[in-house]
Design a protein around this motif. Sequence first.
Motif, PDB file in Angstrom:
ATOM      1  N   ARG A  14       0.727  -1.176   0.035  1.00  8.34           N
ATOM      2  CA  ARG A  14       0.007  -0.022  -0.063  1.00  8.34           C
ATOM      3  C   ARG A  14       0.843   1.106  -0.133  1.00  8.34           C
ATOM      4  O   ARG A  14      -0.025   2.440   0.196  1.00  8.34           O
ATOM      5  N   VAL A  15       2.235   0.929  -0.051  1.00 12.00           N
ATOM      6  CA  VAL A  15       3.151   2.337  -0.024  1.00 12.00           C
ATOM      7  C   VAL A  15       3.614   2.607  -1.444  1.00 12.00           C
ATOM      8  O   VAL A  15       4.215   1.945  -2.013  1.00 12.00           O
ATOM      9  N   CYS A  16       3.179   3.644  -1.933  1.00  8.53           N
ATOM     10  CA  CYS A  16       3.584   3.984  -3.270  1.00  8.53           C
ATOM     11  C   CYS A  16       4.719   5.231  -3.286  1.00  8.53           C
ATOM     12  O   CYS A  16       4.348   6.046  -2.615  1.00  8.53           O
ATOM     13  N   VAL A  17       5.885   4.997  -4.125  1.00  2.00           N
ATOM     14  CA  VAL A  17       6.890   5.813  -4.015  1.00  2.00           C
ATOM     15  C   VAL A  17       6.497   6.878  -5.367  1.00  2.00           C
ATOM     16  O   VAL A  17       6.351   6.227  -6.558  1.00  2.00           O
ATOM     17  N   VAL A  18       6.170   8.088  -4.912  1.00  2.00           N
ATOM     18  CA  VAL A  18       6.045   8.903  -6.063  1.00  2.00           C
ATOM     19  C   VAL A  18       7.170  10.138  -6.234  1.00  2.00           C
ATOM     20  O   VAL A  18       7.235  10.924  -5.004  1.00  2.00           O
ATOM     21  N   PRO A  19       8.224   9.949  -6.942  1.00  2.00           N
ATOM     22  CA  PRO A  19       9.086  10.892  -7.093  1.00  2.00           C
ATOM     23  C   PRO A  19       8.794  12.566  -7.148  1.00  2.00           C
ATOM     24  O   PRO A  19       7.675  12.776  -7.910  1.00  2.00           O
ATOM     25  N   LEU A  20       9.428  13.068  -6.460  1.00  2.00           N
ATOM     26  CA  LEU A  20       9.416  14.612  -6.634  1.00  2.00           C
ATOM     27  C   LEU A  20       9.812  15.189  -7.920  1.00  2.00           C
ATOM     28  O   LEU A  20      10.650  14.855  -8.671  1.00  2.00           O
ATOM     29  N   GLY A  21       9.466  16.478  -8.350  1.00  2.00           N
ATOM     30  CA  GLY A  21       9.633  16.982  -9.265  1.00  2.00           C
ATOM     31  C   GLY A  21      10.333  18.315  -8.966  1.00  2.00           C
ATOM     32  O   GLY A  21      10.703  18.621  -7.910  1.00  2.00           O
ATOM     33  N   VAL A  22      10.835  19.099  -9.848  1.00  2.00           N
ATOM     34  CA  VAL A  22      11.461  20.537  -9.781  1.00  2.00           C
ATOM     35  C   VAL A  22      11.122  21.478 -10.865  1.00  2.00           C
ATOM     36  O   VAL A  22      11.142  20.958 -11.988  1.00  2.00           O
ATOM     37  N   ASP A  23      11.065  22.678 -10.506  1.00  2.00           N
ATOM     38  CA  ASP A  23      10.720  23.765 -11.706  1.00  2.00           C
ATOM     39  C   ASP A  23      12.175  24.087 -12.076  1.00  2.00           C
ATOM     40  O   ASP A  23      12.739  24.976 -11.790  1.00  2.00           O
ATOM     41  N   THR A  24      12.520  23.346 -13.463  1.00  2.00           N
ATOM     42  CA  THR A  24      13.753  23.668 -14.000  1.00  2.00           C
ATOM     43  C   THR A  24      13.899  25.149 -14.903  1.00  2.00           C
ATOM     44  O   THR A  24      15.005  25.194 -15.193  1.00  2.00           O
ATOM     45  N   GLU A  25      12.775  25.559 -14.769  1.00  2.00           N
ATOM     46  CA  GLU A  25      12.881  27.055 -15.519  1.00  2.00           C
ATOM     47  C   GLU A  25      13.202  28.085 -14.575  1.00  2.00           C
ATOM     48  O   GLU A  25      13.582  29.114 -14.633  1.00  2.00           O
ATOM     49  N   LEU A  26      12.188  27.866 -13.390  1.00  2.00           N
ATOM     50  CA  LEU A  26      12.425  28.705 -12.228  1.00  2.00           C
ATOM     51  C   LEU A  26      13.883  28.586 -11.469  1.00  2.00           C
ATOM     52  O   LEU A  26      14.681  29.567 -11.481  1.00  2.00           O
ATOM     53  N   PHE A  27      14.170  27.422 -11.242  1.00  2.00           N
ATOM     54  CA  PHE A  27      15.605  27.123 -11.014  1.00  2.00           C
ATOM     55  C   PHE A  27      16.400  26.629 -11.998  1.00  2.00           C
ATOM     56  O   PHE A  27      16.242  25.507 -12.595  1.00  2.00           O
ATOM     57  N   ARG A  28      17.308  27.414 -12.422  1.00  2.00           N
ATOM     58  CA  ARG A  28      18.180  27.280 -13.599  1.00  2.00           C
ATOM     59  C   ARG A  28      19.754  27.980 -13.209  1.00  2.00           C
ATOM     60  O   ARG A  28      19.792  28.933 -12.129  1.00  2.00           O
ATOM     61  N   PRO A  29      20.551  27.307 -13.895  1.00  2.00           N
ATOM     62  CA  PRO A  29      21.892  28.121 -13.719  1.00  2.00           C
ATOM     63  C   PRO A  29      22.006  29.492 -14.104  1.00  2.00           C
ATOM     64  O   PRO A  29      21.230  30.124 -14.734  1.00  2.00           O
ATOM     65  N   GLY A  38       5.945   8.686 -15.780  1.00  2.00           N
ATOM     66  CA  GLY A  38       5.231   8.882 -14.534  1.00  2.00           C
ATOM     67  C   GLY A  38       4.727   7.564 -13.904  1.00  2.00           C
ATOM     68  O   GLY A  38       4.862   7.081 -12.655  1.00  2.00           O
ATOM     69  N   ALA A  39       3.828   6.813 -14.850  1.00  2.00           N
ATOM     70  CA  ALA A  39       3.448   5.584 -14.388  1.00  2.00           C
ATOM     71  C   ALA A  39       4.388   4.502 -14.128  1.00  2.00           C
ATOM     72  O   ALA A  39       4.466   3.792 -13.100  1.00  2.00           O
ATOM     73  N   GLY A  56       5.240  17.623 -13.863  1.00  2.00           N
ATOM     74  CA  GLY A  56       4.287  16.832 -14.475  1.00  2.00           C
ATOM     75  C   GLY A  56       4.481  15.234 -14.450  1.00  2.00           C
ATOM     76  O   GLY A  56       3.462  14.643 -14.303  1.00  2.00           O
ATOM     77  N   ALA A  57       5.585  14.699 -14.398  1.00  2.00           N
ATOM     78  CA  ALA A  57       5.785  13.483 -14.367  1.00  2.00           C
ATOM     79  C   ALA A  57       5.352  12.986 -12.780  1.00  2.00           C
ATOM     80  O   ALA A  57       4.892  12.004 -12.604  1.00  2.00           O
ATOM     81  N   SER A  58       5.771  13.873 -11.984  1.00  2.00           N
ATOM     82  CA  SER A  58       5.647  13.515 -10.524  1.00  2.00           C
ATOM     83  C   SER A  58       3.971  13.376 -10.366  1.00  2.00           C
ATOM     84  O   SER A  58       3.316  12.335  -9.753  1.00  2.00           O
ATOM     85  N   ALA A  59       3.336  14.296 -11.009  1.00  2.00           N
ATOM     86  CA  ALA A  59       1.685  14.298 -10.799  1.00  2.00           C
ATOM     87  C   ALA A  59       1.301  12.983 -11.668  1.00  2.00           C
ATOM     88  O   ALA A  59       0.232  12.491 -11.171  1.00  2.00           O
ATOM     89  N   GLU A  60       1.977  12.658 -12.729  1.00  2.00           N
ATOM     90  CA  GLU A  60       1.396  11.427 -13.412  1.00  2.00           C
ATOM     91  C   GLU A  60       1.574  10.188 -12.553  1.00  2.00           C
ATOM     92  O   GLU A  60       0.460   9.392 -12.667  1.00  2.00           O
ATOM     93  N   SER A  61       2.577  10.074 -11.791  1.00  2.00           N
ATOM     94  CA  SER A  61       2.877   9.283 -10.801  1.00  2.00           C
ATOM     95  C   SER A  61       1.811   9.315  -9.802  1.00  2.00           C
ATOM     96  O   SER A  61       1.128   8.151  -9.266  1.00  2.00           O
ATOM     97  N   LEU A  62       1.286  10.417  -9.251  1.00  2.00           N
ATOM     98  CA  LEU A  62       0.414  10.459  -8.130  1.00  2.00           C
ATOM     99  C   LEU A  62      -0.804  10.003  -8.659  1.00  2.00           C
ATOM    100  O   LEU A  62      -1.673   9.410  -8.009  1.00  2.00           O
TER     101      LEU A  62
END
Length: 432
Positions: free
Chosen positions: A195-210, A425-426, A395-401
């Motif tokens: 019953r424990v699902c691992v849903v990886p987190l994402g990051v906003d790579t446009e806001l957080f950028r070099p 995500g799946a 987006g991928a994190s939300a697909e996993s969720l």
Amino acid sequence: MSVTGGPSRLRVGFVMLHTSPLDVPGTKDAGGMNVVVLAQAEALARAGHAIRIFTRRADPAAAARVELTPGLEVVHIDAGPARLLAKAEHEPVMAEFGAQLAAELAREPADVLHAEHWFSGIAALPVARRTGTPLVQSFHSIAVPEGSALPGERPESPGRLAGERRLAREADALIAVSEAERGTIVADLGGAPERVCVVPLGVDTELFRPCHTRECAERDEWFARGGAAEVIAVGRLHPLKGFDLALDALAAIPAARRPALRIVGAPPPDGDDYARGLHEQAARLGLLGSVAFEGALPRPELAARIRRATLMVVPSHTETFGLVALEAAASGVPVVARAAGGLREAVRDGETGVLVRGDDPREWAAVIAALLDDPERMAAMSRAARAHALGRSWGASAESLLAAYRGLLAARAGAGPVVSDGAAGARATRCG
């Protein structure tokens, strides 16, 4: 994604009793949980789902409903006084919050309830049972008993340890953000592995950028003139975050080689003593000229601060994942972090940063100084960190969720296991 179970457009109710998605992370009790919930909710709303985030009213002037984007609104629930509460003050208002949540769902049902933190789960569990709504539980942090030798968050109110164990047994599905958190839920709370699902987190790579050359010209000129490098630490000013260790490590670096340390964050409602202690510690160590306490910053300003830094330190005693380390990676900033919890997954040791075991400030100082003295290694880590982050999206994190939600609905409907078309995500969703 093609999955069975439930309608194509889901109605999801996120429950955040003790903190609001409208709060700036690093203030009040807002932190990584707030970032995660809001990012996943926004991604689900963009995908066409109807999302409500239920939170306790802490401001009498707050509107009953706040639409953040089409399909996503924040609903303020009246429970307890309409003011900021210390964390320990939330347990007595859980029943009242649950009653008002039930009234909201009677007017507009949800297909899934997703509780964030144990306060929310205990408030939502009776409502879910009465209405027949599946309850998904995320913990974000898990308490350890008082007196335990294990590092972790302490129970802030009497019912927490029992409440977390109850939710691990009784919630319909449990969401972990890392394999480390999944192991804790199974081993310490008794959650059934399937019953424990691992849903990886994402990051906003446009806001957080070099940092682009032009915007960091002043920093580069400072370095060219022999100016000190800048190390950044981000989070609520709470003992669990280990900022005192960062100060001790900074003091252990010889003054001629010592970087500047920028601490970004504010204390929680009951955390003034620790924050005051950090200022006193900096003065005692002779670091007042090397340390800046910036307070909490809005996300765009935080992103700008991170990308102008040379290195990030994350000395937290435990983290379910360590989202700020991933935000540094997206910014091309290497990370020195404690080898604890989900930080072992957020930081690729030796590739995107370095993981340090233990509390010896001299060891932390040696790692920090060695990296700052090796520009070529730092540049390689910067490139690897950005590449690592580019593989993680909300987006991928939300697909996993969403896959976890649909799997739960399918099981309830007797439709069998989730069927996926192989979307990234799946594939990332893991139960059992």
